[in-house]
Design a protein around this motif. Structure first.
Motif: not given
Ligand SMILES: *Cc1c(COP(=O)(O)O)cnc(C)c1O
Length: 367
Positions: A35-40, A347-355
């Motif tokens: 989901k979320a474009n493969a976590y960014g 958390i790591g999730y948010e950073l990778m999704c926000a690339l």
């Protein structure tokens, strides 16, 4: 020359991390959660590395379409099910498995015309109170679904709120067992944290695990454990270069708001990376960073396009030096995204999704 910033997506690391989910839950089937474009990371960029999964799990119908377009003929699960009655047509056409978490989704199914009955994941709200039928309403929902000609197999699903922390899963696991006792069908309970921390219980890892963040090289229970502890590898690297060097005297400040004041002579590198690239503006002064593969820290506030790093103890580094904001650095050095996230209160999730979209992304087929 473009700005020197880029992101790398490490395909062997993705495949390795997916294997780790298999190792932890050897008798389960594994959904790679994209989901979320493969976590960014980009669905297209992770697809090959995740071909070894038993299925893909995601939210958006266009992401499901993308996975089919890439040639995947196996299971695809919509984790939130349909958002509208019309979505069922695409489910039929693409043979999607879908979650049913509320009565309205059953109403839509009951009115849906299809030749091929659908595989359903019926969701129990075991305590997270986000989606799902209550324990007392679960059996009635199952009975109603089971009577529909539009429905083929029904699997039973729930989601843990605290698999990563001290509260754990005991209460939700007990609720699930009671609500689903003697109902037939495959089970799906575990997210990454449950896979890593609770898969000694066969019922918890049965029958389908939904591995997300662990496959992207972030520890769901950081800082209690880090990716080294769980034998996971970073799958996304954000890297850039030093654009300029400044020499500070005691009393000099760095960046907007002059939040950092030098107490000693310092050498500062200005790096081509800012919050418009997805680097968190909330990262406090002192956030870890690698320059030339050596650890140092950020200095002062992150601006839109630049940030500063301390080069005082890295005399060999200067303009052009490689800066690893997170992920895999030179010489096998690693800066876990979790450390940067923590310094930014996230958390790591948010950073990778926000690339950010403006960062060019390249595939790394080697590490
Ligand atoms: C996102 C999600 C997952 C994956 O969670 P991770 O913590 O990333 O492993 C699993 N199940 C559901 C329902 C999800 O929405």
């Amino acid at each position: 020359m473009p700005r020197p910033i880029e992101a790398l997506i490490h395909q062997p690391a993705l495949a390795h991390n997916l294997h780790r989910a298999r190792d932890c839950a050897p008798d389960a089937q594994v959904f790679a959660v994209v989901k979320a474009n493969a976590y960014g990371h980009g669905i297209d960029r992770v697809f090959d590395a995740f071909r070894g999964a038993d299925g893909f799990a995601l939210l958006d119908l266009d992401e499901a379409q993308r996975i089919r377009d890439l040639g995947w003929r196996g299971p695809i699960l919509l984790l939130e099910g349909c958002f509208d009655a019309r979505d069922l047509e695409l489910c039929s056409r693409l043979r999607l498995w879908h979650t049913v978490h509320c009565e309205q989704q059953i109403d839509w199914l009951a009115m849906h015309k299809t030749h091929e009955p659908h595989r359903i994941f019926l969701k129990l709200n075991s305590g997270m109170n986000r989606l799902g039928f209550t324990p007392s309403g679960f059996r009635a929902a199952w009975t109603r679904l089971n009577a529909l000609p539009q429905v083929d197999e029904i699997s039973l699903m729930t989601h843990f709120s605290d698999a990563d922390g001290p509260i754990g899963i005991d209460r939700q696991w007990a609720v699930f067992q009671e609500a689903t006792a003697d109902l037939p069908g495959e089970r799906s309970l575990s997210n990454s944290a449950a896979v890593l921390r609770h898969s000694e219980r066969a019922g918890v890892r049965a029958d389908w695990v939904r591995a997300g963040i662990m496959t992207y090289g972030s520890a769901p229970d950081f800082p209690q454990h880090d990716i080294t502890h769980w034998n996971l590898r970073p799958t996304m690297t954000l890297r850039s270069r030093v654009l300029a060097v400044q020499h500070l005297q005691p009393g000099d400040s760095v960046g907007y708001g002059s939040t950092f004041i030098a107490e000693r002579p310092m050498r500062i590198g200005t790096v081509a990376c800012g919050y418009a690239d997805g680097y968190p503006r909330h990262a406090v002064h002192g956030t870890p960073v690698l320059v030339g593969g050596r650890r140092t820290t950020t200095v002062g506030r992150v601006s839109m396009d630049m940030l500063a790093v301390d080069l005082t103890d890295l005399p060999q580094d200067g303009i052009g030096s490689e800066v690893t904001l997170w992920g895999q650095g030179p010489n096998g050095k690693v800066l876990p995204i979790d450390e940067v996230a923590r310094a930014a209160g996230t958390i790591g999730y948010e950073l990778m999704c926000a690339l950010a979209r403006r960062v060019p992304v390249h595939l790394d087929p080697l590490t």
